[in-house]
Design a protein around this motif. Structure first.
Motif, short mmCIF file in Angstrom:
data_model
loop_
_atom_site.label_atom_id
_atom_site.label_comp_id
_atom_site.label_asym_id
_atom_site.label_seq_id
_atom_site.Cartn_x
_atom_site.Cartn_y
_atom_site.Cartn_z
N PRO A 1 0.81 -1.22 0.00
CA PRO A 1 0.00 0.00 0.00
C PRO A 1 0.84 1.28 0.00
O PRO A 1 0.37 2.34 -0.37
CB PRO A 1 -0.82 -0.11 1.29
CG PRO A 1 -0.07 -1.07 2.15
CD PRO A 1 0.69 -1.98 1.23
N ASN A 2 2.10 1.15 0.37
CA ASN A 2 2.97 2.32 0.44
C ASN A 2 3.65 2.63 -0.89
O ASN A 2 3.56 3.74 -1.40
CB ASN A 2 4.02 2.11 1.53
CG ASN A 2 4.88 3.33 1.76
OD1 ASN A 2 4.37 4.43 1.94
ND2 ASN A 2 6.18 3.14 1.75
N CYS A 3 4.31 1.63 -1.50
CA CYS A 3 5.11 1.89 -2.71
C CYS A 3 4.57 1.22 -3.97
O CYS A 3 5.02 1.52 -5.07
CB CYS A 3 6.56 1.48 -2.48
SG CYS A 3 6.83 -0.31 -2.43
N LEU B 1 9.76 -5.73 0.51
CA LEU B 1 11.20 -5.82 0.28
C LEU B 1 11.76 -4.51 -0.29
O LEU B 1 12.96 -4.26 -0.18
CB LEU B 1 11.51 -6.97 -0.68
CG LEU B 1 11.19 -8.37 -0.17
CD1 LEU B 1 11.43 -9.41 -1.25
CD2 LEU B 1 11.98 -8.71 1.08
N LYS B 2 10.92 -3.69 -0.88
CA LYS B 2 11.38 -2.45 -1.50
C LYS B 2 11.42 -1.28 -0.51
O LYS B 2 12.40 -0.57 -0.44
CB LYS B 2 10.47 -2.10 -2.67
CG LYS B 2 10.95 -0.92 -3.49
CD LYS B 2 10.09 -0.74 -4.73
CE LYS B 2 10.59 0.41 -5.57
NZ LYS B 2 9.73 0.60 -6.74
N CYS B 3 10.33 -1.09 0.26
CA CYS B 3 10.25 0.09 1.13
C CYS B 3 10.22 -0.23 2.62
O CYS B 3 10.20 0.66 3.44
CB CYS B 3 9.04 0.94 0.77
SG CYS B 3 7.46 0.21 1.26
N ASN B 4 10.22 -1.51 2.96
CA ASN B 4 10.22 -1.98 4.35
C ASN B 4 8.91 -1.71 5.10
O ASN B 4 8.86 -1.83 6.31
CB ASN B 4 11.40 -1.41 5.13
CG ASN B 4 12.39 -2.46 5.52
OD1 ASN B 4 12.25 -3.62 5.14
ND2 ASN B 4 13.40 -2.06 6.26
N GLU B 5 7.88 -1.33 4.40
CA GLU B 5 6.56 -1.08 5.00
C GLU B 5 5.97 -2.39 5.51
O GLU B 5 6.06 -3.43 4.85
CB GLU B 5 5.62 -0.47 3.95
CG GLU B 5 4.22 -0.19 4.43
CD GLU B 5 4.09 1.09 5.24
OE1 GLU B 5 3.04 1.29 5.84
OE2 GLU B 5 5.06 1.89 5.27
N GLN B 6 5.36 -2.37 6.68
CA GLN B 6 4.65 -3.54 7.22
C GLN B 6 3.44 -3.80 6.32
O GLN B 6 2.66 -2.90 6.05
CB GLN B 6 4.21 -3.25 8.66
CG GLN B 6 3.74 -4.44 9.42
CD GLN B 6 4.90 -5.32 9.89
OE1 GLN B 6 6.03 -4.89 9.98
NE2 GLN B 6 4.60 -6.56 10.18
#
Length: 137
Positions: free
Chosen positions: A116-118, A130-135
């Motif tokens: 949902p972030n990236c 794996l890209k932005c470390n967002e949970q």
């Protein structure tokens, strides 16, 4: 932006695009149906009971849902492990593909497994992108 591909859906219903083996950079796996480049096939894929099942090789679709033994013992074990550890079901995937077709399944997977972030496709084996470390789970 369609990153989900039919050739990345394993006979058991696993979406190889979501696998950490496919997503990692080092020792990358090309997916269970990779027959082009043996360098990218993992030991697990080569020795997999399901991929090597003679019934799969005879089926038109290449999926376990055509087998009269579905779900076999190996598929039940795999499904139980994935439901428990990763909250994803191979049997549900197979039933969805059988009922709605591979294109609708892939479209749903595109939405379900996006960060949902990236917007990156997340791994079923990780709780963070794996890209932005967002949970993510």
């Amino acid at each position: 932006m369609n990153e989900m591909k039919k050739e990345l859906i394993a006979p058991c219903g696993m979406n190889c695009r979501l696998c950490i083996g496919y997503q990692r950079e080092k020792n990358k796996c090309a997916g269970c149906r990779n027959e082009i480049d043996i360098r990218y096939v993992t030991k697990g894929s080569i020795s997999c009971i399901i991929i090597n099942c003679p019934e799969i090789k005879k089926s038109k679709s290449g999926f376990c849902f055509e087998c009269e033994k579905m779900p076999c013992r190996r598929l039940k074990q795999l499904d139980k492990r994935y439901k428990t550890k990763y909250h994803m079901s191979m049997l549900e995937n197979l039933n969805y593909i059988k009922e709605h077709g591979i294109d609708e399944f892939l479209a749903n997977e595109e939405l379900r497994w996006r960060c949902p972030n990236c917007g990156n496709i997340v791994s079923v084996h990780r709780t963070t992108c794996l890209k932005c470390n967002e949970q993510v789970k």
